[in-house]
Design an enzyme around this catalytic site. Sequence first.
Site: not given
Ligand code: GLU
Length: 411
Positions: A66, A90, A102, A186
């Site tokens: 994810k 994370k 990513k 976020t």
């Molecule tokens: N791009 C965000 C992060 O770096 C969200 C990633 C997501 O929701 O999968 O955490």
Amino acid sequence: MNVYEIVLKELGEACKILDIDPGVYELLREPMRVFTCSIPVRMDDGSVKVFTGYRCQHNDALGPTKGGLRFHPEVDLDETKALAAWMTFKCALVGIPYGGGKGGVKVNPKELSRREIERLSRNFIRALAPIVGPDKDIPAPDVYTNPQVMAWMMDEFSQLKGVNVPGLVTGKPIILGGSAGREEATARGCVIVIREAAKTINLKLDNATAVVQGYGNAGSAAARLLSELGVKVIAANDSGGGVYNQNGFDPVALKKHKDATGSVKGFENCSDISNEELLELECDILVPAALGNVITSKNADRIKTRIIGEAANGPTTPQADEILDKKGVLVLPDILANAGGVTVSYFEWVQNLMHYYWTVEEVNQKLEDYMVKAFKNVYKTYQETEADMRIAAYMVAIKRLDEAMRIRGWV
Ligand code: GLU
């Protein structure tokens, strides 16, 4: 040090304190899979331009990978690998059933028309189609991508498969299966951990001062949520410039000004401030909410804040961490402080899979529970060991990954 070397250094330190199995350490050092593709896009003038895209799936011990997709001129493979690894840590840290991934395209979307961005988004997800899916790898917005980009990707993939697949991506518009509360998640997660951190150092939020670097989705919402807790936001900036008023300003009015003019620059009753000066302002809370590598050995010594809440990914280098720790600044590391985004992405995906949707109050309450628990776990490890907050966060995450990989029989 490049950004991937930073990840390896932090990972190495945490594994050493934990005395982790060398096999687990080896598995976490390198991503499981990296994917590179060329994306041809028909431009509005009829010509074809080819962009380079990446997707990295770092580790899926805890669940499907994810993480976001960014459109930015500085995207490259090393950065993508580092950001994917951070997603693994994370997700493990907050305790959601995902691995880390990513991706991104090396492009400056500000130079593209809306139609060109649509074609780029559709062609990119077509290229990624063999390796993504709700049970495999679930993208989301990141730097310079947004709900509209997710909508085009979900639509393209659904057309390719002949069925509606809302769980392919998260961060979608609500009408297409997005979650209430996702857009500001976020920022909300970041402000929750700042609030918890403030309690531990007896900082009263009422009339405390905050500086926000970056006024995009995360930064502007963090400023608003902080001001709702009584915090005075005294400075903010974006790539166009910065504004400052020691008495504080209304963050919502600043957002309106930015939406209307394209930048925070020129906002009423404020003086101009450079990015360097902004980061070094005296304040109680500093929120880096733009790109990586902004707090370094060059400026860490001059940073005059009590709490840093990292809404961005990778804003602080390890050398800066060391300096800040010595100065007694409490750093809330990115894998904790910006985990609210992926946590509500998880809620979005769950809602997509069960086709049943929650209210914003339900989502925010669940987010609150996850973030407070994650903060407490990290803070406890920080107090009980010699680790700083960042390494403590890695340790909480690595313990879960270690358990999962051992039970799976990978080591
Ligand atoms: N791009 C965000 C992060 O770096 C969200 C990633 C997501 O929701 O999968 O955490």
